[in-house]
Design a protein around this motif. Sequence first.
Motif, PDB file in Angstrom:
ATOM      1  N   ARG A 129      -2.888   0.530  -6.298  1.00 19.78           N
ATOM      2  CA  ARG A 129      -3.940  -0.391  -5.857  1.00 19.78           C
ATOM      3  C   ARG A 129      -3.735  -1.764  -6.495  1.00 19.78           C
ATOM      4  O   ARG A 129      -3.489  -1.853  -7.703  1.00 19.78           O
ATOM      5  CB  ARG A 129      -5.315   0.170  -6.231  1.00 19.78           C
ATOM      6  N   LEU A 130      -3.873  -2.787  -5.678  1.00 16.19           N
ATOM      7  CA  LEU A 130      -3.611  -4.148  -6.134  1.00 16.19           C
ATOM      8  C   LEU A 130      -4.829  -4.705  -6.860  1.00 16.19           C
ATOM      9  O   LEU A 130      -5.933  -4.708  -6.328  1.00 16.19           O
ATOM     10  CB  LEU A 130      -3.256  -5.042  -4.942  1.00 16.19           C
ATOM     11  N   ILE A 131      -4.616  -5.225  -8.061  1.00 15.13           N
ATOM     12  CA  ILE A 131      -5.697  -5.785  -8.862  1.00 15.13           C
ATOM     13  C   ILE A 131      -5.786  -7.298  -8.624  1.00 15.13           C
ATOM     14  O   ILE A 131      -6.812  -7.833  -8.226  1.00 15.13           O
ATOM     15  CB  ILE A 131      -5.478  -5.503 -10.361  1.00 15.13           C
ATOM     16  N   TYR A 132      -4.691  -7.998  -8.898  1.00 11.90           N
ATOM     17  CA  TYR A 132      -4.593  -9.438  -8.705  1.00 11.90           C
ATOM     18  C   TYR A 132      -3.153  -9.774  -8.334  1.00 11.90           C
ATOM     19  O   TYR A 132      -2.234  -9.037  -8.671  1.00 11.90           O
ATOM     20  CB  TYR A 132      -4.922 -10.190 -10.008  1.00 11.90           C
ATOM     21  N   PHE A 133      -2.991 -10.910  -7.685  1.00 16.01           N
ATOM     22  CA  PHE A 133      -1.644 -11.442  -7.520  1.00 16.01           C
ATOM     23  C   PHE A 133      -1.667 -12.956  -7.639  1.00 16.01           C
ATOM     24  O   PHE A 133      -2.726 -13.590  -7.581  1.00 16.01           O
ATOM     25  CB  PHE A 133      -1.002 -10.973  -6.213  1.00 16.01           C
ATOM     26  N   SER A 134      -0.482 -13.508  -7.811  1.00 14.36           N
ATOM     27  CA  SER A 134      -0.342 -14.950  -8.012  1.00 14.36           C
ATOM     28  C   SER A 134       0.862 -15.425  -7.225  1.00 14.36           C
ATOM     29  O   SER A 134       1.922 -14.810  -7.295  1.00 14.36           O
ATOM     30  CB  SER A 134      -0.153 -15.257  -9.497  1.00 14.36           C
ATOM     31  N   TYR A 135       0.727 -16.494  -6.467  1.00 19.69           N
ATOM     32  CA  TYR A 135       1.829 -17.017  -5.673  1.00 19.69           C
ATOM     33  C   TYR A 135       2.376 -18.318  -6.239  1.00 19.69           C
ATOM     34  O   TYR A 135       3.257 -18.933  -5.643  1.00 19.69           O
ATOM     35  CB  TYR A 135       1.423 -17.185  -4.207  1.00 19.69           C
ATOM     36  N   ASP A 136       1.827 -18.738  -7.388  1.00 15.30           N
ATOM     37  CA  ASP A 136       2.350 -19.946  -8.020  1.00 15.30           C
ATOM     38  C   ASP A 136       1.709 -20.061  -9.391  1.00 15.30           C
ATOM     39  O   ASP A 136       0.688 -19.420  -9.673  1.00 15.30           O
ATOM     40  CB  ASP A 136       2.032 -21.182  -7.180  1.00 15.30           C
ATOM     41  N   VAL A 137       2.265 -20.916 -10.215  1.00 14.87           N
ATOM     42  CA  VAL A 137       1.691 -21.152 -11.539  1.00 14.87           C
ATOM     43  C   VAL A 137       0.237 -21.603 -11.397  1.00 14.87           C
ATOM     44  O   VAL A 137      -0.082 -22.421 -10.531  1.00 14.87           O
ATOM     45  CB  VAL A 137       2.515 -22.208 -12.292  1.00 14.87           C
ATOM     46  N   LYS A 138      -0.605 -21.026 -12.218  1.00 17.10           N
ATOM     47  CA  LYS A 138      -2.044 -21.322 -12.266  1.00 17.10           C
ATOM     48  C   LYS A 138      -2.794 -20.904 -10.992  1.00 17.10           C
ATOM     49  O   LYS A 138      -3.990 -21.157 -10.884  1.00 17.10           O
ATOM     50  CB  LYS A 138      -2.291 -22.804 -12.556  1.00 17.10           C
ATOM     51  N   MET A 139      -2.124 -20.272 -10.056  1.00 17.31           N
ATOM     52  CA  MET A 139      -2.803 -19.786  -8.854  1.00 17.31           C
ATOM     53  C   MET A 139      -3.001 -18.286  -8.969  1.00 17.31           C
ATOM     54  O   MET A 139      -2.123 -17.568  -9.466  1.00 17.31           O
ATOM     55  CB  MET A 139      -1.985 -20.115  -7.608  1.00 17.31           C
ATOM     56  N   LYS A 140      -4.114 -17.799  -8.480  1.00 11.80           N
ATOM     57  CA  LYS A 140      -4.365 -16.371  -8.506  1.00 11.80           C
ATOM     58  C   LYS A 140      -5.257 -15.997  -7.341  1.00 11.80           C
ATOM     59  O   LYS A 140      -6.051 -16.801  -6.867  1.00 11.80           O
ATOM     60  CB  LYS A 140      -5.029 -15.956  -9.821  1.00 11.80           C
ATOM     61  N   GLU A 141      -5.090 -14.766  -6.887  1.00 10.53           N
ATOM     62  CA  GLU A 141      -5.901 -14.231  -5.801  1.00 10.53           C
ATOM     63  C   GLU A 141      -6.349 -12.831  -6.171  1.00 10.53           C
ATOM     64  O   GLU A 141      -5.571 -12.071  -6.742  1.00 10.53           O
ATOM     65  CB  GLU A 141      -5.088 -14.165  -4.499  1.00 10.53           C
TER      66      GLU A 141
ATOM     67  N   ILE B 108       0.872  -1.163   0.000  1.00  7.49           N
ATOM     68  CA  ILE B 108       0.000   0.000   0.000  1.00  7.49           C
ATOM     69  C   ILE B 108       0.911   1.215   0.000  1.00  7.49           C
ATOM     70  O   ILE B 108       1.594   1.487   0.990  1.00  7.49           O
ATOM     71  CB  ILE B 108      -0.931   0.018   1.222  1.00  7.49           C
ATOM     72  N   PHE B 109       0.923   1.911  -1.113  1.00  8.53           N
ATOM     73  CA  PHE B 109       1.724   3.115  -1.223  1.00  8.53           C
ATOM     74  C   PHE B 109       0.840   4.314  -0.895  1.00  8.53           C
ATOM     75  O   PHE B 109      -0.181   4.512  -1.512  1.00  8.53           O
ATOM     76  CB  PHE B 109       2.247   3.273  -2.651  1.00  8.53           C
ATOM     77  N   GLY B 110       1.263   5.098   0.067  1.00  3.75           N
ATOM     78  CA  GLY B 110       0.554   6.341   0.345  1.00  3.75           C
ATOM     79  C   GLY B 110       1.002   7.406  -0.638  1.00  3.75           C
ATOM     80  O   GLY B 110       1.477   7.096  -1.723  1.00  3.75           O
ATOM     81  N   ALA B 111       0.879   8.641  -0.250  1.00  3.06           N
ATOM     82  CA  ALA B 111       1.241   9.743  -1.143  1.00  3.06           C
ATOM     83  C   ALA B 111       2.754   9.867  -1.300  1.00  3.06           C
ATOM     84  O   ALA B 111       3.236  10.425  -2.270  1.00  3.06           O
ATOM     85  CB  ALA B 111       0.661  11.052  -0.632  1.00  3.06           C
ATOM     86  N   GLY B 112       3.510   9.367  -0.332  1.00  2.00           N
ATOM     87  CA  GLY B 112       4.958   9.458  -0.402  1.00  2.00           C
ATOM     88  C   GLY B 112       5.454  10.866  -0.140  1.00  2.00           C
ATOM     89  O   GLY B 112       4.680  11.796   0.152  1.00  2.00           O
ATOM     90  N   THR B 113       6.770  11.032  -0.226  1.00  2.00           N
ATOM     91  CA  THR B 113       7.411  12.342  -0.069  1.00  2.00           C
ATOM     92  C   THR B 113       8.016  12.732  -1.407  1.00  2.00           C
ATOM     93  O   THR B 113       8.866  12.022  -1.938  1.00  2.00           O
ATOM     94  CB  THR B 113       8.519  12.287   0.991  1.00  2.00           C
ATOM     95  N   ARG B 114       7.567  13.864  -1.909  1.00  5.77           N
ATOM     96  CA  ARG B 114       8.091  14.343  -3.183  1.00  5.77           C
ATOM     97  C   ARG B 114       9.332  15.184  -2.901  1.00  5.77           C
ATOM     98  O   ARG B 114       9.237  16.271  -2.345  1.00  5.77           O
ATOM     99  CB  ARG B 114       7.022  15.170  -3.895  1.00  5.77           C
ATOM    100  N   LEU B 115      10.498  14.665  -3.269  1.00  3.15           N
ATOM    101  CA  LEU B 115      11.757  15.361  -3.049  1.00  3.15           C
ATOM    102  C   LEU B 115      12.164  16.094  -4.320  1.00  3.15           C
ATOM    103  O   LEU B 115      12.233  15.497  -5.397  1.00  3.15           O
ATOM    104  CB  LEU B 115      12.861  14.375  -2.662  1.00  3.15           C
ATOM    105  N   ALA B 116      12.424  17.383  -4.168  1.00  3.26           N
ATOM    106  CA  ALA B 116      12.915  18.188  -5.289  1.00  3.26           C
ATOM    107  C   ALA B 116      14.333  18.637  -4.952  1.00  3.26           C
ATOM    108  O   ALA B 116      14.545  19.289  -3.932  1.00  3.26           O
ATOM    109  CB  ALA B 116      12.014  19.391  -5.517  1.00  3.26           C
ATOM    110  N   VAL B 117      15.273  18.278  -5.803  1.00  2.00           N
ATOM    111  CA  VAL B 117      16.664  18.695  -5.624  1.00  2.00           C
ATOM    112  C   VAL B 117      16.950  19.808  -6.618  1.00  2.00           C
ATOM    113  O   VAL B 117      16.740  19.647  -7.830  1.00  2.00           O
ATOM    114  CB  VAL B 117      17.631  17.519  -5.832  1.00  2.00           C
ATOM    115  N   HIS B 118      17.457  20.940  -6.091  1.00  2.00           N
ATOM    116  CA  HIS B 118      17.701  22.118  -6.922  1.00  2.00           C
ATOM    117  C   HIS B 118      19.192  22.313  -7.163  1.00  2.00           C
ATOM    118  O   HIS B 118      20.012  21.920  -6.322  1.00  2.00           O
ATOM    119  CB  HIS B 118      17.114  23.349  -6.240  1.00  2.00           C
ATOM    120  N   PRO B 119      19.539  22.916  -8.286  1.00  2.00           N
ATOM    121  CA  PRO B 119      20.968  23.158  -8.577  1.00  2.00           C
ATOM    122  C   PRO B 119      21.585  24.109  -7.557  1.00  2.00           C
ATOM    123  O   PRO B 119      20.902  24.959  -6.996  1.00  2.00           O
ATOM    124  CB  PRO B 119      20.967  23.795  -9.970  1.00  2.00           C
TER     125      PRO B 119
END
Lengths: 111, 111
Positions: free
Chosen positions: B44-56, A100-111
């Motif tokens: 956001r996670l749509i699907y995942f698979s932990y082995d051949v022919k397996m899906k969640e 689960i990725f939240g918004a994260g931190t947007r880092l801007a590096v300036h010259p």
Amino acid sequence: LAKTTQPISMDSYEGQEVNITCSHNNIATNDYITWYQQFPSQGPRFIIQGYKTKVTNEVASLFIPADRKSSTLSLPRVSLSDTAVYYCLVLGKGGYNKLIFGAGTRLAVHP
Amino acid sequence: DVKVTQSSRYLVKRTGEKVFLECVQDMDHENMFWYRQDPGLGLRLIYFSYDVKMKEKGDIPEGYSVSREKKERFSLILESASTNQTSMYLCASSRGGQPQHFGDGTRLSIL
């Protein structure tokens, strides 16, 4: 999944050290702290993962205090190419994880 | 180095078409994932698979199906594309609870 809170954005200059702090107050005993980096129009890239104290790799360091309720990603001597969004996640080690990725931190590096 | 390859970076399709998005990983990972990423909604996670022919099912499986006939390949299928499926689609793979590695994404537009 433990909820994480991190700053929405940060600014820095080339050559500086950047520290991004993430709070995760309800982290579980077997959870690991993981950081990803994402550039525009690219998939997230794994940076570093740790459980406690300090972890260092060729890209970054991760500092985790004893209570593990927060963590700090440290980027040494940033360059313009470090401009990206940084995500902090808390994940269990077993099986597979739904990220689960939240918004994260947007880092801007300036010259 | 882990390589996750998505078949297309950009794709434009029409409403009602059946759309196939392909993903291949070269690290013999047992877990594979499909996410979509939209501004303000994160990943956001749509699907995942932990082995051949397996899906969640993940969080938003409606309108999608998946296929995993071989360990290295995980396909996402939009049965009848709709405009609300316009998005960035990201494939990832992992071994056990290790960090997930992402492809560069497919930006899909449904007209």
